[in-house]
Scaffold this active site. Structure first.
Site, short mmCIF file in Angstrom:
data_model
loop_
_atom_site.label_atom_id
_atom_site.label_comp_id
_atom_site.label_asym_id
_atom_site.label_seq_id
_atom_site.Cartn_x
_atom_site.Cartn_y
_atom_site.Cartn_z
N GLU A 269 57.11 7.96 64.24
CA GLU A 269 57.59 9.05 63.37
C GLU A 269 59.10 9.21 63.46
O GLU A 269 59.77 9.44 62.44
CB GLU A 269 56.90 10.36 63.74
N HIS B 200 45.94 18.04 67.49
CA HIS B 200 45.83 17.74 66.06
C HIS B 200 45.60 19.01 65.23
O HIS B 200 45.29 18.90 64.05
CB HIS B 200 44.68 16.77 65.79
#
Length: 343
Positions: A73, A142
């Protein structure tokens, strides 16, 4: 006249569209409209996206417009920010916004602050998008909601859609905006169908960033929420209506800039306020709404303290029964409204 002659008129009607398909339409239309737009992220191309949001786009637009990236990322967000500074309009997908923490320096220090630090000479027209908040059975790493985190930062615009129309209109507006925009979607809404109006089916349909929508008119209490919680508020309003309580449901749509004027006008009418969100309570979106109401003219119209409904103040558990009790449910909203109304 044609109807009198027995001719059947073809009138375009609203259709059912899932949030997933609405996002796909928005990306397709903007990639077609502007050659500077491109999509990058993990598995967005050959695999059609982890959640199939980018289904069919790689085959249609090719490697230069839809780009698979390594699992890094920090790397691909940095590439996207640099591309935006150079004049392109990237859409950077995070597989979940929890993983945007790997790229927080790129999002905040590079994207959000550059226009200000360059005295307006360098724009960063980029969209960071992906699922945010709770999913199902994926535990703490998550399931965090980052609305308050990114909404805290000047230089960013932050949108949080609920319906298919929200998703399509806000994504198109975000891609066309000259500022960095964080778009916080809900994985649990991707497969949910919503009615999409004839107007929303147009390629030029956009929803202005910074404008809330009243999803249901009411007179007794104002419910303010964003993303998946809007649906819970609509359901709670239907339950309460059977008991004679009419809730006004406001879909924020945008976290920053926040449309506090719509909330104020509703509170002036209903005299009660309940905020609902999936994120944690401390320094949350609801806390900001309550503070803004307290500081503004609508405070004098409140007949009772505002009430916040939030996620539990713990990391998301894995066990389903604990997960269910960590996320605001319809019954929690009904309870909060009755508390606010003292009934």
């Amino acid at each position: 006249l044609q109807q009198r002659r027995g001719l059947r008129l073809s009138v375009p009607a609203a259709i059912q569209v899932t949030v997933r398909d609405a996002l796909n339409q928005a990306l397709d239309e903007e990639l077609e409209r502007d050659e500077r737009v491109f999509l990058l992220g993990e598995e967005v191309a050959q695999y059609d996206g982890a959640y199939k949001i980018s289904r069919g786009l790689w085959k249609k637009y090719g490697d230069k417009r839809v780009i698979d990236t390594p699992i890094s990322e920090m790397g691909f967000a940095g590439i996207a920010v640099g591309a935006a500074m150079a004049g392109l309009r990237p859409v950077c997908e995070f597989m979940t916004f929890n993983f945007s923490m790997q790229a927080i320096d790129q999002v905040i220090n590079s994207a959000a602050k550059t226009c200000y630090m360059s005295a307006g000479s360098i724009a960063v027209p980029i969209v960071f998008r992906g699922p945010n908040g709770a999913s199902a059975g994926v535990a703490a790493q998550h399931s965090q909601c980052f609305a308050a985190w990114y909404g805290h930062c000047p230089g960013l615009k932050v949108v949080s859609p609920w319906s298919a129309e929200d998703a399509k209109g806000l994504l198109k507006a975000s891609i066309r905006d000259d500022n960095p925009v964080v778009m916080l979607e809900s994985e649990l809404l991707y497969g949910v169908p919503f009615e999409m109006s004839e107007q929303a089916q147009s390629k030029e349909f956009v929803i202005p960033i910074g404008k809330a929508k009243i999803e249901r008119q009411g007179t007794h209490v104002t419910l303010v929420s964003h993303s998946r919680s809007v649906g819970h508020c609509v359901e709670a309003a239907a339950v309460l209506s059977k008991e004679g309580v009419e809730c006004e449901v406001i879909n924020l749509r945008t976290i920053r800039p926040m449309d506090i004027e719509t909330v104020e006008a509703s509170v002036v009418k209903t005299n009660h306020l309940v905020t609902v969100e999936g994120g944690w309570p401390q320094f949350g979106v609801g806390a900001e709404i309550c503070a803004r109401i307290m500081e503004g003219p609508a405070f004098n119209y409140l007949d009772a303290p505002a009430v916040r409904v939030t996620g539990a103040d713990v990391p998301m558990p894995y066990a389903k029964i604990l997960e269910d009790n960590c996320i605001p449910q319809v019954k929690d909203i009904v309870f909060a409204v009755k508390k606010a109304l003292n009934i």
